[in-house]
Motif scaffolding. Structure first.
Motif, PDB file in Angstrom:
ATOM      1  N   SER A   1       4.841 -33.319 -44.846  1.00  0.00           N
ATOM      2  CA  SER A   1       3.596 -32.572 -44.644  1.00  0.00           C
ATOM      3  C   SER A   1       3.461 -32.153 -43.180  1.00  0.00           C
ATOM      4  CB  SER A   1       2.404 -33.451 -45.034  1.00  0.00           C
ATOM      5  OG  SER A   1       1.201 -32.881 -44.576  1.00  0.00           O
ATOM      6  N   LYS A   2       2.820 -31.017 -42.949  1.00  0.00           N
ATOM      7  CA  LYS A   2       2.650 -30.535 -41.572  1.00  0.00           C
ATOM      8  C   LYS A   2       1.724 -31.418 -40.745  1.00  0.00           C
ATOM      9  CE  LYS A   2      -0.979 -27.209 -42.697  1.00  0.00           C
ATOM     10  NZ  LYS A   2      -1.341 -25.795 -42.705  1.00  0.00           N
ATOM     11  N   THR A   3       1.038 -32.374 -41.391  1.00  0.00           N
ATOM     12  CA  THR A   3       0.152 -33.287 -40.664  1.00  0.00           C
ATOM     13  C   THR A   3       0.910 -34.473 -40.070  1.00  0.00           C
ATOM     14  OG1 THR A   3      -0.356 -34.538 -42.669  1.00  0.00           O
ATOM     15  CG2 THR A   3      -1.813 -32.681 -42.129  1.00  0.00           C
ATOM     16  N   SER A   4       2.217 -34.525 -40.264  1.00  0.00           N
ATOM     17  CA  SER A   4       3.033 -35.651 -39.802  1.00  0.00           C
ATOM     18  C   SER A   4       4.275 -35.143 -39.079  1.00  0.00           C
ATOM     19  CB  SER A   4       3.469 -36.499 -40.999  1.00  0.00           C
ATOM     20  OG  SER A   4       2.376 -36.929 -41.748  1.00  0.00           O
ATOM     21  N   SER A   5       5.068 -36.109 -38.602  1.00  0.00           N
ATOM     22  CA  SER A   5       6.345 -35.812 -37.939  1.00  0.00           C
ATOM     23  C   SER A   5       6.153 -34.875 -36.758  1.00  0.00           C
ATOM     24  CB  SER A   5       7.357 -35.227 -38.932  1.00  0.00           C
ATOM     25  OG  SER A   5       7.534 -36.103 -40.018  1.00  0.00           O
ATOM     26  N   THR A   6       5.262 -35.270 -35.860  1.00  0.00           N
ATOM     27  CA  THR A   6       5.025 -34.471 -34.663  1.00  0.00           C
ATOM     28  C   THR A   6       6.270 -34.508 -33.777  1.00  0.00           C
ATOM     29  OG1 THR A   6       4.134 -36.356 -33.435  1.00  0.00           O
ATOM     30  CG2 THR A   6       2.547 -34.977 -34.659  1.00  0.00           C
ATOM     31  N   ASN A   7       6.378 -33.540 -32.916  1.00  0.00           N
ATOM     32  CA  ASN A   7       7.529 -33.464 -32.014  1.00  0.00           C
ATOM     33  C   ASN A   7       7.607 -34.709 -31.134  1.00  0.00           C
ATOM     34  OD1 ASN A   7       9.780 -31.964 -31.560  1.00  0.00           O
ATOM     35  ND2 ASN A   7       8.891 -30.763 -29.907  1.00  0.00           N
ATOM     36  N   SER A   8       6.477 -35.170 -30.648  1.00  0.00           N
ATOM     37  CA  SER A   8       6.436 -36.359 -29.802  1.00  0.00           C
ATOM     38  C   SER A   8       6.953 -37.585 -30.566  1.00  0.00           C
ATOM     39  CB  SER A   8       5.007 -36.594 -29.317  1.00  0.00           C
ATOM     40  OG  SER A   8       4.913 -37.814 -28.634  1.00  0.00           O
ATOM     41  N   PHE A   9       6.513 -37.751 -31.810  1.00  0.00           N
ATOM     42  CA  PHE A   9       6.948 -38.883 -32.628  1.00  0.00           C
ATOM     43  C   PHE A   9       8.449 -38.804 -32.897  1.00  0.00           C
ATOM     44  CE2 PHE A   9       7.339 -41.234 -36.679  1.00  0.00           C
ATOM     45  CZ  PHE A   9       6.809 -42.446 -36.275  1.00  0.00           C
ATOM     46  N   LEU A  10       8.934 -37.614 -33.228  1.00  0.00           N
ATOM     47  CA  LEU A  10      10.365 -37.442 -33.481  1.00  0.00           C
ATOM     48  C   LEU A  10      11.196 -37.759 -32.242  1.00  0.00           C
ATOM     49  CD1 LEU A  10      10.315 -34.214 -35.668  1.00  0.00           C
ATOM     50  CD2 LEU A  10      10.825 -36.553 -36.422  1.00  0.00           C
ATOM     51  N   LYS A  11      10.717 -37.372 -31.082  1.00  0.00           N
ATOM     52  CA  LYS A  11      11.450 -37.680 -29.844  1.00  0.00           C
ATOM     53  C   LYS A  11      11.466 -39.190 -29.584  1.00  0.00           C
ATOM     54  CE  LYS A  11      10.987 -33.252 -27.491  1.00  0.00           C
ATOM     55  NZ  LYS A  11      12.231 -32.786 -28.036  1.00  0.00           N
ATOM     56  N   THR A  12      10.391 -39.877 -29.906  1.00  0.00           N
ATOM     57  CA  THR A  12      10.326 -41.332 -29.733  1.00  0.00           C
ATOM     58  C   THR A  12      11.284 -42.038 -30.690  1.00  0.00           C
ATOM     59  OG1 THR A  12       8.037 -41.242 -28.983  1.00  0.00           O
ATOM     60  CG2 THR A  12       8.820 -43.351 -29.831  1.00  0.00           C
TER      61      THR A  12
ATOM     62  N   LEU B   1      -0.934 -43.602 -32.398  1.00  0.00           N
ATOM     63  CA  LEU B   1      -1.276 -45.005 -32.151  1.00  0.00           C
ATOM     64  C   LEU B   1      -0.032 -45.899 -32.157  1.00  0.00           C
ATOM     65  CD1 LEU B   1      -4.561 -45.214 -34.239  1.00  0.00           C
ATOM     66  CD2 LEU B   1      -4.350 -45.244 -31.733  1.00  0.00           C
ATOM     67  N   LEU B   2       0.891 -45.619 -33.039  1.00  0.00           N
ATOM     68  CA  LEU B   2       2.148 -46.377 -33.066  1.00  0.00           C
ATOM     69  C   LEU B   2       2.925 -46.200 -31.759  1.00  0.00           C
ATOM     70  CD1 LEU B   2       3.491 -45.890 -36.677  1.00  0.00           C
ATOM     71  CD2 LEU B   2       3.433 -48.051 -35.438  1.00  0.00           C
ATOM     72  N   GLN B   3       2.937 -44.980 -31.232  1.00  0.00           N
ATOM     73  CA  GLN B   3       3.649 -44.717 -29.988  1.00  0.00           C
ATOM     74  C   GLN B   3       3.029 -45.469 -28.814  1.00  0.00           C
ATOM     75  OE1 GLN B   3       3.696 -40.297 -30.827  1.00  0.00           O
ATOM     76  NE2 GLN B   3       5.558 -40.501 -29.612  1.00  0.00           N
ATOM     77  N   LYS B   4       1.732 -45.772 -28.891  1.00  0.00           N
ATOM     78  CA  LYS B   4       1.064 -46.503 -27.814  1.00  0.00           C
ATOM     79  C   LYS B   4       1.344 -47.997 -27.867  1.00  0.00           C
ATOM     80  CE  LYS B   4      -2.671 -43.178 -27.214  1.00  0.00           C
ATOM     81  NZ  LYS B   4      -4.103 -42.934 -27.336  1.00  0.00           N
ATOM     82  N   GLU B   5       1.825 -48.479 -29.018  1.00  0.00           N
ATOM     83  CA  GLU B   5       2.145 -49.903 -29.171  1.00  0.00           C
ATOM     84  C   GLU B   5       3.408 -50.213 -28.358  1.00  0.00           C
ATOM     85  OE1 GLU B   5       0.485 -52.260 -31.101  1.00  0.00           O
ATOM     86  OE2 GLU B   5      -1.047 -50.728 -31.450  1.00  0.00           O
TER      87      GLU B   5
END
Length: 152
Positions: A71-82, A51-55
């Protein structure tokens, strides 16, 4: 006193997420100066990251405080690239019962060329930034590390 320093709260929005995941309502804030930026992500998980990435906001930061203790539920590859951080900080207790940080997140951070500093291995983390953007990071247990993030 630094006159060009901003600390903006980016998340949550006025409407909190109603899902049964309180972590996604954690405060996300960005510290911005002329020399560097740092993103504080609280305990957000993948849904809040998406949702943050869509802002229409700039999430790019030199330093990322890794969400939810790695945690494995966070820091997705997409978020890290952003965010595209040079340095990632993980606040986590030694030998914690949750297995944080997860090996998956550590691998993603390495794949994204992040220098990783962890409180479980190095203790308290101190960050100093000079007027030219040189960042010095010190763990109370480990040596000092410097990174130049001078803005062009």
């Amino acid at each position: 006193m630094e006159k060009d320093i901003h600390f903006d709260i980016l998340w949550p929005k006025t409407q909190l997420m109603s899902e049964n995941v309180l972590n996604n309502n954690s405060i996300v804030a960005k510290l911005q100066t002329k020399q560097f930026s740092m993103l504080f992500t609280g305990d957000i998980e993948q849904k809040a990251e998406e949702l943050l990435q869509k802002e229409n906001i700039d999430l790019k930061a030199d330093i990322l405080k890794v969400a939810h203790h790695g945690s494995k539920t966070s820091s997705t590859n997409s978020f890290l690239k952003t965010v595209n951080p040079k340095i990632c900080l993980i606040g986590v207790g030694k030998n914690n019962n949750f297995g944080h940080p997860s090996e998956e997140v550590l691998e993603r951070l390495k794949e994204n060329r992040c220098r990783i500093f962890r409180t479980d291995l190095g203790g308290e983390i101190t960050i100093k930034v000079n007027k030219k953007g040189k960042i010095t990071i010190r763990n109370c247990i480990k040596e000092t590390n410097s990174v130049n993030t001078t803005k062009n």
